[in-house]
Design a protein around this motif. Structure first.
Motif, mmCIF file in Angstrom:
data_model
loop_
_atom_site.group_PDB
_atom_site.id
_atom_site.type_symbol
_atom_site.label_atom_id
_atom_site.label_comp_id
_atom_site.label_asym_id
_atom_site.label_seq_id
_atom_site.Cartn_x
_atom_site.Cartn_y
_atom_site.Cartn_z
ATOM 1 N N ALA A 341 129.753 -33.671 43.100
ATOM 2 C CA ALA A 341 130.762 -33.545 42.061
ATOM 3 C C ALA A 341 130.138 -32.438 41.181
ATOM 4 O O ALA A 341 128.839 -32.296 40.924
ATOM 5 C CB ALA A 341 130.930 -34.664 41.255
ATOM 6 N N GLY A 342 131.033 -31.720 40.530
ATOM 7 C CA GLY A 342 130.505 -30.607 39.435
ATOM 8 C C GLY A 342 131.583 -29.867 38.720
ATOM 9 O O GLY A 342 132.763 -30.092 38.926
ATOM 10 N N VAL A 343 131.176 -28.746 38.276
ATOM 11 C CA VAL A 343 132.105 -27.885 37.746
ATOM 12 C C VAL A 343 131.870 -26.396 38.088
ATOM 13 O O VAL A 343 130.750 -25.929 38.371
ATOM 14 C CB VAL A 343 131.885 -27.826 36.032
ATOM 15 C CG1 VAL A 343 132.740 -26.665 35.486
ATOM 16 C CG2 VAL A 343 131.941 -29.113 35.674
ATOM 17 N N VAL A 344 133.284 -25.914 38.553
ATOM 18 C CA VAL A 344 133.061 -24.392 39.025
ATOM 19 C C VAL A 344 132.471 -23.397 38.147
ATOM 20 O O VAL A 344 133.145 -23.368 37.050
ATOM 21 C CB VAL A 344 134.278 -23.981 39.623
ATOM 22 C CG1 VAL A 344 134.505 -22.526 40.269
ATOM 23 C CG2 VAL A 344 134.920 -25.082 40.683
ATOM 24 N N VAL A 345 131.720 -22.735 38.423
ATOM 25 C CA VAL A 345 131.170 -21.786 37.331
ATOM 26 C C VAL A 345 131.228 -20.352 37.729
ATOM 27 O O VAL A 345 131.392 -19.191 36.934
ATOM 28 C CB VAL A 345 129.781 -21.939 37.136
ATOM 29 C CG1 VAL A 345 129.281 -23.275 36.282
ATOM 30 C CG2 VAL A 345 128.671 -22.080 38.292
ATOM 31 N N LYS A 346 131.565 -20.267 39.194
ATOM 32 C CA LYS A 346 131.990 -18.681 39.780
ATOM 33 C C LYS A 346 132.667 -19.118 40.827
ATOM 34 O O LYS A 346 132.699 -20.106 41.714
ATOM 35 C CB LYS A 346 130.546 -18.135 40.271
ATOM 36 C CG LYS A 346 129.626 -17.611 39.249
ATOM 37 C CD LYS A 346 128.406 -16.923 39.786
ATOM 38 C CE LYS A 346 127.371 -16.471 39.057
ATOM 39 N NZ LYS A 346 126.285 -15.935 39.606
ATOM 40 N N ALA A 347 133.718 -18.122 40.774
ATOM 41 C CA ALA A 347 135.136 -18.208 41.952
ATOM 42 C C ALA A 347 135.626 -16.677 42.235
ATOM 43 O O ALA A 347 136.323 -16.312 41.240
ATOM 44 C CB ALA A 347 136.067 -19.220 41.453
ATOM 45 N N GLY A 348 135.061 -15.985 42.883
ATOM 46 C CA GLY A 348 135.626 -14.531 43.355
ATOM 47 C C GLY A 348 134.455 -13.882 44.013
ATOM 48 O O GLY A 348 133.716 -14.391 44.723
ATOM 49 N N TRP A 349 134.920 -12.426 44.037
ATOM 50 C CA TRP A 349 133.789 -11.879 44.930
ATOM 51 C C TRP A 349 132.480 -11.545 44.155
ATOM 52 O O TRP A 349 132.584 -11.209 42.938
ATOM 53 C CB TRP A 349 134.540 -10.172 44.977
ATOM 54 C CG TRP A 349 134.023 -9.554 46.030
ATOM 55 C CD1 TRP A 349 132.924 -8.567 45.977
ATOM 56 C CD2 TRP A 349 134.337 -9.355 47.318
ATOM 57 N NE1 TRP A 349 132.538 -8.046 47.124
ATOM 58 C CE2 TRP A 349 133.331 -8.630 48.052
ATOM 59 C CE3 TRP A 349 135.387 -10.010 48.119
ATOM 60 C CZ2 TRP A 349 133.508 -8.152 49.353
ATOM 61 C CZ3 TRP A 349 135.246 -9.513 49.576
ATOM 62 C CH2 TRP A 349 134.385 -8.816 50.055
#
Length: 430
Positions: A341-349
């Motif tokens: 479990a955690g938090v999304v800190v990067k999502a992309g190219w």
């Protein structure tokens, strides 16, 4: 001169006696027959004897009356003594019955108190046993006795008084032994008291067995929980992962100790074992929470690792290079799932990663999922372990569809294989 009453033939004739009474000129005579004389003599003798008897009776009457009175007094005294002896025997029997009744009332009161204590323990154990089963989980069968060898007695442990009706008894319900009669109407004897004593002993032993089973069950659960906690902690420490080591309920080392011997009663022992179980469950809960925060799961279970962590020949230019993660062979479009479990800190190219998702798990740990064909989350999303964050592909610097997986701690890349080994080892405890 010859008598006129004499004859020559029969000799002298007996003449009757004649009594002559002369009074002046008057003369009277009476002829006294022999039988009359005998009768008169008999009457006189009888009168004399009667007089003597009457005189003797009058003289001896007081003695006879005194003797009869004394005899009657002795008989009355004997009856009174017998009645006193019977009364004393009745008093002794009554006293013994009262003592037996008081003893029975005391025993029943003790049994009721023990039953109430067991019921109170059962209510305390209900939630704790449920918590223990949920916390210890699948590891319990590996350390618990075989179900075929030892039946499940949880109901008996949590509801120990289900087979008894002592709680409905009262001191007034206990009758003295004199009233304990059989259906045939025969009075009780010593065997009745013996049977009652054996009954109380049997019930007392049953309650003691339940207490022992409760304590044994609690100790077993505490040992299982502590054993699981030690296994998780040892696995994490062996892999160099953070894990706080908690002290075991038994206090650790037993050398260099001492003090006076103070025996403990059942209640103190029970409270101590419950405390040990509570501490062991707290320790196990804490270690499970810490372990679940770490990325220990396999991001692509059942898929082959095509390139491990470490120095390798770069697949594009063919020179030595550091591979900062692990590559799993995966077809395009396969679901990519988070390992914790955690938090999304990067999502992309992200350059050579192509489409990449990075999840922050806290304590400086983060995971990266690269070369995705599709991203299904955005920055700031909170994700759980096993949640789908994208689909695999071959975006970025890649020679074919696969999943690139990295674990970083404070920015430094770590070997994911170490985490996967630990996760596989402690999966049964989580």
């Amino acid at each position: 001169m010859k008598s006129t009453g004499q004859t020559s033939v029969f000799g002298r004739r007996k003449e009757p006696h004649t009594i002559i009474i002369a009074h002046g000129d008057e003369i009277r005579h009476f002829t006294l027959r022999p039988w009359a004389a005998c009768l008169a003599g008999s009457v006189l003798a009888a009168a004399a004897v009667g007089y003597l008897l009457a005189t003797s009776y009058l003289v001896l009457r007081d003695d006879l009356i005194g003797a009869a009175t004394a005899r009657q007094a002795r008989m009355q005294q004997a009856y009174e003594d017998r009645i006193s002896a019977l009364r004393g025997q009745v008093d002794r029997i009554t006293s013994r019955q009262l003592l037996d009744q008081q003893l029975m009332e005391t025993k029943v009161s003790e049994l009721i108190e023990r039953q109430a204590e067991l019921n109170e323990r059962g209510s305390r154990l209900g939630s704790m046993l449920e918590r223990a089963e949920n916390t210890v989980g699948a590891s319990l069968p590996s350390t618990a006795p075989d179900a075929a060898d030892k039946p499940d007695n949880r109901a008996e442990i949590t509801q120990p008084a289900a087979g008894y009706s002592l709680a409905s008894l009262d001191a007034t319900d206990i009758k003295p032994l004199s009233l304990w009669k059989t259906r045939t109407g025969s009075a009780p004897d010593d065997t009745t008291a013996d049977r009652a004593d054996r009954l109380f002993s049997s019930i007392n032993q049953s309650l003691r067995d339940i207490e022992n089973r409760q304590i044994s069950h609690i100790s077993q659960l505490a040992d299982n929980a502590q054993r699981n906690a030690d296994a998780i902690s040892d696995a994490l420490e062996t892999a160099g992962l953070p894990a706080e080591r908690f002290s075991s309920p038994d206090g650790g080392e037993k050398s260099d100790v001492g003090g006076p011997l103070i025996p403990v009663d059942g209640s103190t022992m029970f409270d101590s074992k419950v405390k040990d179980l509570d501490e062991a469950l707290d320790t196990l809960d804490q270690l499970k929470k810490e372990a679940r925060r770490l990325p220990l799961a396999n991001p692509a279970p059942g898929h082959v690792v095509t390139s491990p962590f470490g120095v390798r020949t770069d697949p594009i230019i063919g020179t030595a290079a550091l591979h900062s993660g692990m590559d799993f062979r995966a077809p395009t479009g396969m679901e990519a799932r988070t390992t914790a479990a955690g938090v999304v800190v990067k999502a992309g190219w992200n350059g050579g990663y192509g489409r990449m998702v990075e999840v922050d798990h806290g304590q400086g740990y983060a995971t990266r999922y690269g070369h995705l064909s599709e991203i299904l989350v955005k920055v700031g999303d909170k994700v759980t372990a096993g949640e789908v964050i994208g689909r695999t592909g071959s975006s970025g610097r890649s020679t074919g569809p696969h999943l690139h997986y990295e674990i970083r701690h404070n920015g430094a890349a770590l070997d994911p294989a170490r985490f996967l080994r630990v996760g596989k080892k402690i999966a049964q405890y989580l």
